[in-house]
Structures are given as C-alpha cells and as structure tokens.
Design an enzyme around this catalytic site. Sequence first.
Site, PDB file in Angstrom:
ATOM      1  N   LYS A  69       0.833  -1.280   0.102  1.00  0.00           N
ATOM      2  CA  LYS A  69      -0.116   0.032   0.097  1.00  0.00           C
ATOM      3  C   LYS A  69       0.714   1.273  -0.038  1.00  0.00           C
ATOM      4  CE  LYS A  69      -4.229  -1.892   2.113  1.00  0.00           C
ATOM      5  NZ  LYS A  69      -5.309  -1.485   3.069  1.00  0.00           N
ATOM      6  N   ASN A  90      -4.914   2.003  -1.700  1.00  0.00           N
ATOM      7  CA  ASN A  90      -5.397   0.842  -1.665  1.00  0.00           C
ATOM      8  C   ASN A  90      -6.043   0.473  -3.284  1.00  0.00           C
ATOM      9  OD1 ASN A  90      -7.966   2.057  -1.581  1.00  0.00           O
ATOM     10  ND2 ASN A  90      -8.818   0.460  -0.496  1.00  0.00           N
ATOM     11  N   ASP A 105      -9.984   3.054   1.798  1.00  0.00           N
ATOM     12  CA  ASP A 105     -10.258   2.571   3.294  1.00  0.00           C
ATOM     13  C   ASP A 105     -10.847   3.182   4.285  1.00  0.00           C
ATOM     14  OD1 ASP A 105      -8.961   0.100   2.711  1.00  0.00           O
ATOM     15  OD2 ASP A 105      -6.864   0.578   3.232  1.00  0.00           O
ATOM     16  N   ASN A 151      -3.834   4.261  21.981  1.00  0.00           N
ATOM     17  CA  ASN A 151      -2.923   3.410  21.477  1.00  0.00           C
ATOM     18  C   ASN A 151      -1.993   2.987  22.573  1.00  0.00           C
ATOM     19  OD1 ASN A 151      -1.825   1.862  19.145  1.00  0.00           O
ATOM     20  ND2 ASN A 151      -0.107   3.106  19.328  1.00  0.00           N
TER      21      ASN A 151
END
Length: 271
Positions: A69, A90, A105, A151
């Site tokens: 990608k 993509n 995406d 995260n």
Amino acid sequence: MEISAKTPVYCVIGHPVGHSLSPLMQNRAFAAAGCDGIYAAFDTADPKGAAAGIRALGIRGASVTIPHKVGIMDFLDEIDESAREIGAVNTIVNSGGKLRGCNTDGQGAVRALGENISVSGKKVLILGAGGAARAIVHALKANGADPYIANRTHEKARLLAQDLGAQAVSMDEISGGSFDIMVNTTPVGMHPYTDAMPVPESALAPGMYVMDIIYNPLCTKLLTKAEAAGCHVIDGAGMFVYQGALQFSLWTGRDAPVAQMRQVVYEHLQY
Ligand code: ATR
C-alpha cells in the site's frame, strides 16, 4: 456472463493474497451490476513490476493490499490528495495507461458507520495508531467528526493526532460514556487470539456505536461484550464491503451493488 476479448480486467496485488475475499466480492459485483468485467488475484512481491504489468496489459484497475500500500506509490503517475495525506494507496485506476492511486479504506469505514449513524459532529475514539487508523481518522475528519486516538504506544497516537489534527488520549483515560463511537483498528481479538479485547469492559456504555474492523472472526469479543453492554455493534464486513464498493465505482463510474457484495462476504465469513 461471458468473458470476451473486450472484457475489462481488474485485479488485486498483494503478498500473500490467497486468502483475499476481494475476487469473490468484485466478481459478484460485476455480475450483479450487469457490468462487463473480471477480477483476478496476483500474488507478487514486486510492486514496480506489477505497476508496469498493469500498464502494459491494460488492466483497468487494481486493489492494492499488504504489503504494497505504501511501496506502490513510487510507481504510479498520480496520487489523489487524500491518498497522499493518508500516505497509502489501496486502489489504482488505469486511465489510458496513466495510473492514479486512491485510498478507499477510510471512506469505506465511514460509509459502514454511516449505515448506522452519521459521524458528523460525533466524538469518535479510534483504538490503534497504524495504517488503518490513519486512513480512518483522515476520513472521519473529512466527514466532520471529532476523532480521538488511543494506542498501546501513546507516542504513536500523539504523533498521528498531531499530523491529522485529531486528539490523543491515554488508554487509561477511556471510560464509558465519553465517546459516541468507538472503532477498533488494532489486531487485538483477531483469530487465533479471539479471547482478547483492546479495551476493558468499563470503556463500553449503552447507546455507544462500536465498530471492529477485524472480520476474522466477524463477532469479536469486543463486539460480543459491547452488545451485552447495550451498544450498537458494526462488524468488520462493513468496512471491507464499502472500501470495495468505492473501488468498484471508481473503476466503472457506477453505483456498486452493495447488498450482493455484502452477501458474498457473509457467505464466506460465517464460521
Ligand atoms: P495496520 O496498518 O493494519 O493498521 P499496524 O500498522 O501494524 O497495522 O498497526 C497496528 C496497531 O495496533 C498499532 O497501533 C499497534 O500498537 P503499537 O503502536 O503499540 O504497536 C496496535 N496493536 C498491535 N498489537 C497490539 C496489542 N497486542 N495490544 C494493543 N495494541 C496493539
């Protein structure tokens, strides 16, 4: 549908691609839309050669998957503004030998959410700070949402948030009720580690919309617990189907037969 000498050819390039559901989904889309076209999978470790091959053979369009990608971008003629900002492609559209890179995406995720809730003005918590998170945060911003990123490695969340004009939150700060929507982009809960979930149950609150982009399994532990907690749940087939539907439209200029595409994906993921 008969394949003739004029049938436009489309493909997915990746390494590996043997598990990809894109050929089943896109071929069903061509058939359902009554659109001449055939879609094949090419397992290649050579993005430069693949781009040259697409040009030389007049392949009309391609999906690009892991690990190409980012690497494919060097070999295209043009990159859409959003794909450039996301930093990944993509989708390739071949217009008379000129290859344009796009990224469906993030918009695919927003469309999947949009079947259930309009994201505009909503506080959306994104779990993870990798490539998928980047595409989704970019699309959420473009659609007027207010994204927050959490995260495991907080520094990566901070950098991504800074780059895309979002906010970073610590994993420990997440509590139920603070967000309208939660999207898991981490691999936590994916086969074979299906007993794991990316946040504690205390992060879930009734009425919240929870989407997992994992589709292996379709019903992750996160979605099971979210449903039990009174959340609305959206499984990973949604984003996959819509990123493919947007590709279909870019290639053919037509609306994609989303219901049939979803049906074939469900037929192959119900286990
Ligand atoms: P993708 O490109 O598919 O989004 P990625 O770039 O590998 O995948 O990103 C995966 C994300 O999931 C990362 O944010 C990663 O966290 P780190 O930045 O700390 O590595 C997160 N992730 C992966 N495994 C995880 C785990 N076991 N627990 C929590 N987060 C995890």
